[in-house]
Design a protein around this motif. Sequence first.
Motif, short mmCIF file in Angstrom:
data_model
loop_
_atom_site.label_atom_id
_atom_site.label_comp_id
_atom_site.label_asym_id
_atom_site.label_seq_id
_atom_site.Cartn_x
_atom_site.Cartn_y
_atom_site.Cartn_z
N GLU A 44 -33.94 4.77 -7.28
CA GLU A 44 -33.21 5.00 -6.03
C GLU A 44 -34.18 5.49 -4.97
O GLU A 44 -35.23 6.06 -5.27
CB GLU A 44 -32.09 6.02 -6.23
N GLN A 45 -33.78 5.28 -3.72
CA GLN A 45 -34.58 5.76 -2.59
C GLN A 45 -34.07 7.12 -2.13
O GLN A 45 -32.86 7.38 -2.16
CB GLN A 45 -34.52 4.77 -1.42
N ALA A 96 -32.78 9.45 0.37
CA ALA A 96 -32.05 9.17 1.62
C ALA A 96 -31.33 10.43 2.08
O ALA A 96 -31.40 11.49 1.43
CB ALA A 96 -31.05 8.03 1.40
N GLU A 108 -40.27 12.98 0.86
CA GLU A 108 -40.05 12.45 2.18
C GLU A 108 -39.07 11.28 2.08
O GLU A 108 -38.84 10.74 0.99
CB GLU A 108 -41.37 11.96 2.80
N GLY A 109 -38.50 10.92 3.19
CA GLY A 109 -37.53 9.85 3.20
C GLY A 109 -38.11 8.51 2.76
O GLY A 109 -39.30 8.24 2.96
N ASN A 110 -37.26 7.68 2.14
CA ASN A 110 -37.60 6.31 1.71
C ASN A 110 -38.54 6.25 0.52
O ASN A 110 -38.96 5.15 0.12
CB ASN A 110 -38.18 5.50 2.87
N GLU A 111 -38.93 7.36 -0.08
CA GLU A 111 -39.69 7.32 -1.31
C GLU A 111 -38.78 6.90 -2.45
O GLU A 111 -37.58 7.21 -2.46
CB GLU A 111 -40.31 8.69 -1.61
N ARG A 112 -39.38 6.20 -3.41
CA ARG A 112 -38.60 5.75 -4.56
C ARG A 112 -38.75 6.76 -5.70
O ARG A 112 -39.86 7.17 -6.02
CB ARG A 112 -39.05 4.37 -5.01
#
Length: 424
Positions: free
Chosen positions: A38-39, A41, A389-393
Amino acid sequence: MSKKVKWSILGVAVAGVVAVVGLTAAKRDGKATEVRIEQVARHDLVASVTASGQVQPQTKVDLSADITGRIVRLAVKEGDMVTKGQFLLEIDPQQYQAAVQRNQAALASARAEQVQAKASYDQALKSYQRMADIKQSNSQLISDEQLEQLRTDMEVKKAASEAAEFRVAQSVAAVRDAQWSLSRTTISAPMSGRITRLNVESGETAIMGTLNKDAATLLTIADMSVLETKVKVDETDVARITLGDSAVVQIDAFPDTTFTGRVTAISNSSVRAATAGANTDQAVDYEVTIQLLNAPPDTRPDFSATAKVVTDTRQQVLSIPIIALTVRENEPVGGDTAQAPGAKKPAVEVGKRDTEGVFVVGADNKVTFRPVRVGIAGDKYFEVISGLEGNERIVGGTYQAIRELKDGTLVREAPTPKPQVTKS
């Protein structure tokens, strides 16, 4: 060697190379751990504490008798609305009326004795004073012994008069006690409300409430205009609740409706089972009172309810799935961790501590454990305060897969299960 044979040998060699490459790739792919990726978010989070209890009126009165006797009149039935001061029931007053009459007669007798004793004392006092005057004027007429006897008689009559006064006071108190008992044969409503429980019928015997409160309760009057539910909250959650927190309450009797509430009280002492001993290892709960703000008028006492108390909210904050957060053992903290060459590693390493974090998926599909500091917890997500941080998997499941992950583990995303179609 013919050209045809050469081409055949070359074809077999190429096929072998392709097979080896394919087998190697298959083996490498087979080593990858299937996980759910998941990312990171942003989400709206609502932290809450859920507990169950029962609906109760905020104000209710359990009426019991102050005397013992047979109920001769019962003017209400369960479910009736009553007003303050309204007649409810009467206990047979005959013996209490007789007690009042008996004590009133005793009071009249005591007052008559008081008058008689006072008159005797006055007469003895006058006789003593008269003889004392004669003795003073002519000591030969009255002997000292005669004067002493008169004084003794006067003092005895005085004590008798005072005792008669005390008997009168005692009789007055007995009359008041008898009148109080007689007044308790009539029971009236101490408040306005609804009769939510009626435990007796006309002809039954009412017993004193001090003997057995549960058995002595005649009826219950409740003010159903203000309702509340008392829920038991675990010690690990009660510190997060504060007075005034809002709550969503579900009442089992109204399954399709939710009601709003507000926390009005938090107990300072824990609620322990009555059968639990002092050394029994058990869960510690605290009672939290939630006032219902929009309960329906047909709500009844003791309805089962579940309350979800909102303790905190966040708007569009960086979040991770709850299942993604895991714990790993960190490196030793403090001091020099270097070891001399050839030194034996100790069996137990001192100074290590557990660290919360997630497994971040890199571009090469290998994972790396990264410590993360989290904040409040919603229904499905943790708030991320630092570490991502945002958008990391990140690896978001499964639980078993996350338990077995290590730094550098190769992962691949598990296929999304197809929804099952049920045939009608």
